[in-house]
Design a protein around this motif. Structure first.
Motif, PDB file in Angstrom:
ATOM      1  N   CYS A 133       0.828  -1.209   0.000  1.00 31.10           N
ATOM      2  CA  CYS A 133       0.000   0.000   0.000  1.00 31.10           C
ATOM      3  C   CYS A 133       0.864   1.261   0.000  1.00 31.10           C
ATOM      4  CB  CYS A 133      -0.950   0.004   1.194  1.00 31.10           C
ATOM      5  SG  CYS A 133      -0.133   0.151   2.803  1.00 31.10           S
ATOM      6  N   LEU A 134       2.166   1.140   0.251  1.00 34.71           N
ATOM      7  CA  LEU A 134       3.067   2.285   0.120  1.00 34.71           C
ATOM      8  C   LEU A 134       2.925   2.952  -1.251  1.00 34.71           C
ATOM      9  CD1 LEU A 134       6.260   0.760   1.773  1.00 34.71           C
ATOM     10  CD2 LEU A 134       5.016   2.756   2.629  1.00 34.71           C
ATOM     11  N   CYS A 135       2.644   2.145  -2.290  1.00 38.35           N
ATOM     12  CA  CYS A 135       2.417   2.727  -3.620  1.00 38.35           C
ATOM     13  C   CYS A 135       1.238   3.690  -3.601  1.00 38.35           C
ATOM     14  CB  CYS A 135       2.161   1.622  -4.644  1.00 38.35           C
ATOM     15  SG  CYS A 135       3.638   0.778  -5.229  1.00 38.35           S
ATOM     16  N   LEU A 136       0.234   3.373  -2.794  1.00 35.50           N
ATOM     17  CA  LEU A 136      -0.954   4.215  -2.721  1.00 35.50           C
ATOM     18  C   LEU A 136      -0.716   5.462  -1.884  1.00 35.50           C
ATOM     19  CD1 LEU A 136      -3.442   1.279  -2.282  1.00 35.50           C
ATOM     20  CD2 LEU A 136      -3.210   2.714  -4.311  1.00 35.50           C
ATOM     21  N   TYR A 137       0.376   5.474  -1.128  1.00 37.10           N
ATOM     22  CA  TYR A 137       0.775   6.685  -0.407  1.00 37.10           C
ATOM     23  C   TYR A 137       1.632   7.582  -1.292  1.00 37.10           C
ATOM     24  CZ  TYR A 137      -0.410   3.923   3.798  1.00 37.10           C
ATOM     25  OH  TYR A 137      -1.031   3.144   4.754  1.00 37.10           O
ATOM     26  N   GLY A 138       1.891   7.142  -2.525  1.00 35.93           N
ATOM     27  CA  GLY A 138       2.673   7.936  -3.461  1.00 35.93           C
ATOM     28  C   GLY A 138       4.123   7.526  -3.594  1.00 35.93           C
ATOM     29  N   GLU A 139       4.526   6.415  -2.966  1.00 36.14           N
ATOM     30  CA  GLU A 139       5.908   5.967  -3.082  1.00 36.14           C
ATOM     31  C   GLU A 139       6.127   5.280  -4.431  1.00 36.14           C
ATOM     32  OE1 GLU A 139       8.289   6.746  -1.011  1.00 36.14           O
ATOM     33  OE2 GLU A 139       6.843   7.763   0.280  1.00 36.14           O
ATOM     34  N   PRO A 140       7.293   5.488  -5.056  1.00 37.52           N
ATOM     35  CA  PRO A 140       7.581   4.846  -6.340  1.00 37.52           C
ATOM     36  C   PRO A 140       7.798   3.354  -6.164  1.00 37.52           C
ATOM     37  CG  PRO A 140       9.536   5.960  -5.522  1.00 37.52           C
ATOM     38  CD  PRO A 140       8.420   6.320  -4.582  1.00 37.52           C
ATOM     39  N   GLN A 141       7.633   2.608  -7.245  1.00 38.68           N
ATOM     40  CA  GLN A 141       7.787   1.154  -7.185  1.00 38.68           C
ATOM     41  C   GLN A 141       9.117   0.745  -6.565  1.00 38.68           C
ATOM     42  OE1 GLN A 141       7.392   0.093 -11.274  1.00 38.68           O
ATOM     43  NE2 GLN A 141       5.147  -0.002 -11.218  1.00 38.68           N
ATOM     44  N   TRP A 142      10.201   1.433  -6.952  1.00 35.24           N
ATOM     45  CA  TRP A 142      11.521   1.029  -6.474  1.00 35.24           C
ATOM     46  C   TRP A 142      11.682   1.224  -4.968  1.00 35.24           C
ATOM     47  CZ3 TRP A 142      13.939   4.938  -4.058  1.00 35.24           C
ATOM     48  CH2 TRP A 142      13.683   6.252  -4.466  1.00 35.24           C
ATOM     49  N   GLY A 143      10.767   1.977  -4.341  1.00 34.58           N
ATOM     50  CA  GLY A 143      10.782   2.133  -2.893  1.00 34.58           C
ATOM     51  C   GLY A 143       9.740   1.286  -2.199  1.00 34.58           C
ATOM     52  N   VAL A 144       9.171   0.316  -2.930  1.00 33.57           N
ATOM     53  CA  VAL A 144       8.115  -0.517  -2.362  1.00 33.57           C
ATOM     54  C   VAL A 144       8.441  -2.002  -2.486  1.00 33.57           C
ATOM     55  CG1 VAL A 144       5.660  -1.145  -2.514  1.00 33.57           C
ATOM     56  CG2 VAL A 144       6.366   1.239  -2.825  1.00 33.57           C
ATOM     57  N   VAL A 145       8.894  -2.423  -3.673  1.00 36.53           N
ATOM     58  CA  VAL A 145       9.238  -3.826  -3.884  1.00 36.53           C
ATOM     59  C   VAL A 145      10.689  -3.921  -4.335  1.00 36.53           C
ATOM     60  CG1 VAL A 145       6.858  -4.485  -4.417  1.00 36.53           C
ATOM     61  CG2 VAL A 145       8.376  -3.807  -6.282  1.00 36.53           C
ATOM     62  N   GLY A 146      11.118  -5.142  -4.622  1.00 40.50           N
ATOM     63  CA  GLY A 146      12.501  -5.386  -5.033  1.00 40.50           C
ATOM     64  C   GLY A 146      13.244  -6.193  -3.987  1.00 40.50           C
ATOM     65  N   PHE A 196      14.552   0.315   1.936  1.00 37.86           N
ATOM     66  CA  PHE A 196      13.177   0.546   2.362  1.00 37.86           C
ATOM     67  C   PHE A 196      12.179  -0.087   1.389  1.00 37.86           C
ATOM     68  CE2 PHE A 196       9.234   2.971   2.629  1.00 37.86           C
ATOM     69  CZ  PHE A 196       8.972   2.846   3.989  1.00 37.86           C
ATOM     70  N   GLY A 197      11.085  -0.628   1.951  1.00 35.74           N
ATOM     71  CA  GLY A 197      10.044  -1.189   1.110  1.00 35.74           C
ATOM     72  C   GLY A 197       8.922  -1.806   1.920  1.00 35.74           C
ATOM     73  N   HIS A 198       8.095  -2.586   1.234  1.00 38.00           N
ATOM     74  CA  HIS A 198       6.886  -3.119   1.866  1.00 38.00           C
ATOM     75  C   HIS A 198       7.191  -4.127   2.959  1.00 38.00           C
ATOM     76  CE1 HIS A 198       7.571  -6.502  -0.911  1.00 38.00           C
ATOM     77  NE2 HIS A 198       6.672  -7.190  -0.243  1.00 38.00           N
ATOM     78  N   ASP A 199       8.330  -4.809   2.864  1.00 34.85           N
ATOM     79  CA  ASP A 199       8.680  -5.837   3.854  1.00 34.85           C
ATOM     80  C   ASP A 199       8.848  -5.228   5.247  1.00 34.85           C
ATOM     81  OD1 ASP A 199      10.075  -5.973   1.172  1.00 34.85           O
ATOM     82  OD2 ASP A 199      10.123  -8.099   1.679  1.00 34.85           O
ATOM     83  N   GLY A 200       9.739  -4.251   5.325  1.00 40.82           N
ATOM     84  CA  GLY A 200      10.007  -3.626   6.613  1.00 40.82           C
ATOM     85  C   GLY A 200       8.807  -2.882   7.159  1.00 40.82           C
ATOM     86  N   TYR A 201       8.021  -2.295   6.268  1.00 42.23           N
ATOM     87  CA  TYR A 201       6.850  -1.534   6.709  1.00 42.23           C
ATOM     88  C   TYR A 201       5.804  -2.436   7.354  1.00 42.23           C
ATOM     89  CZ  TYR A 201       2.651   1.408   6.409  1.00 42.23           C
ATOM     90  OH  TYR A 201       1.502   2.094   6.694  1.00 42.23           O
ATOM     91  N   VAL A 202       5.442  -3.536   6.678  1.00 38.24           N
ATOM     92  CA  VAL A 202       4.411  -4.406   7.265  1.00 38.24           C
ATOM     93  C   VAL A 202       4.930  -5.101   8.513  1.00 38.24           C
ATOM     94  CG1 VAL A 202       4.871  -6.531   5.931  1.00 38.24           C
ATOM     95  CG2 VAL A 202       2.535  -5.989   6.674  1.00 38.24           C
ATOM     96  N   ALA A 203       6.228  -5.382   8.579  1.00 40.34           N
ATOM     97  CA  ALA A 203       6.794  -5.967   9.795  1.00 40.34           C
ATOM     98  C   ALA A 203       6.673  -4.994  10.965  1.00 40.34           C
ATOM     99  CB  ALA A 203       8.249  -6.367   9.571  1.00 40.34           C
ATOM    100  N   LYS A 204       6.894  -3.716  10.706  1.00 38.66           N
ATOM    101  CA  LYS A 204       6.756  -2.709  11.762  1.00 38.66           C
ATOM    102  C   LYS A 204       5.298  -2.609  12.218  1.00 38.66           C
ATOM    103  CE  LYS A 204       9.450  -0.540  13.283  1.00 38.66           C
ATOM    104  NZ  LYS A 204      10.212  -0.610  14.569  1.00 38.66           N
TER     105      LYS A 204
END
Length: 286
Positions: A133-146, A196-204
């Motif tokens: 959902c970070l993408c929906l907050y306006g974060e670019p793909q490279w800051g969400v997955v990978g 930074f990305g979706h992994d660390g965010y959902v873990a937090k």
């Protein structure tokens, strides 16, 4: 369903392109020769994605994003509400799939459930991608997955497309280019700043509620340089090594559980209502 939010630097048609890349690259039994077919010529969209990722995931960037998001100030949502929010990433015009994000999540968790794994692991399967959902907050793909990796120390050659780190400003910081960088030997991965990305965010988000095995699956399921190649073992402690088997168990479902058959949400919802209530409060902070 809404079309996906438009944000800059989006070289992938959709985030599933990254998932497809992972399934091919990390498929069990691939030879080194087959492995190397994933280059800029064979997969130009993915290559451009990783160029942006590797050039922009600096220590400064990661610390800023952790400060921005790890305080969990985006409001309270139930798990169903978070999953419905994630559904808005799916474009109605996408000809390749008619599965919603919730259905993708259910495919993963139902595969884990069928194999008789603990209920907390079934829950982990359902929630592991909610951080997109970070993408929906306006974060670019490279800051969400990978694929993820530590920042603040030397980059491993086992990170996919390592040549793109040549454009990262951290290359000019001598301390960041040493084996241990800003860390101590065997400091433990929980003390390492990951890209930074979706992994660390959902873990937090889930940190107050779930056991360590689950949190490791969430935070490190994209840390392929470590759990596929053994890189960064010098930063690991005994806890990290004991958790590795759980990450490897989880990743087979993350990579290979996708299918085209739709899970029956109406039939499954009572099970998941009870599962969420067992481990989580009615809403959690995002």
């Amino acid at each position: 369903m809404s079309a996906p939010t438009t944000v800059p630097n989006q070289p992938l048609h959709d985030l599933d392109e990254w998932d497809d890349f992972l399934e091919g690259r990390y498929k069990e039994g691939k030879s080194e020769a087959e492995f190397r077919q994933y280059d800029a010529t064979a997969t130009p969209g993915v290559a451009e994605f990783y160029r942006l990722n590797h050039e922009n995931q600096t220590v400064d960037y990661v610390l800023r994003k952790e400060k921005e998001y790890f305080g969990l100030t985006r409001g309270q949502k139930s798990i169903w509400e978070a999953a419905e929010f994630l559904n808005t990433l799916v474009d109605d015009s996408d000809p390749d799939t008619d599965l919603t994000q919730i259905e993708h999540l259910l495919q993963t968790s139902e595969a884990i459930r069928r194999d008789g794994h603990p209920r907390w692991m079934v829950l982990t399967g359902f929630i592991h991608d909610l951080g997109k959902c970070l993408c929906l907050y306006g974060e670019p793909q490279w800051g969400v997955v990978g694929d993820t990796f530590p920042v603040g120390c030397a980059w491993s050659k086992d990170i996919v497309f390592p040549e793109y780190f040549a454009g990262n400003p951290d290359k000019d910081v001598p301390e960041y280019q040493t084996k241990y960088g800003i860390y101590q030997p065997n400091c433990g991965l929980e003390n390492v700043h990951m890209s930074f990305g979706h992994d660390g965010y959902v873990a937090k988000v889930m940190e107050p509620y779930l056991r360590d095995e689950s949190l490791y699956m969430l935070r490190f399921h994209s840390f392929y340089p470590w759990h596929r190649h053994g890189a960064y073992n010098h930063l690991c402690n005994d806890k990290d090594r004991s958790m590795l088997e759980w990450i490897l168990k989880f990743n087979q479902y993350d990579l290979y559980s996708k299918g085209h058959s739709k899970p029956n949400l109406k039939e499954l919802k009572p099970y998941y209502d009870a599962l969420f209530a067992e481990f989580l409060p009615p809403t959690v902070a995002w």
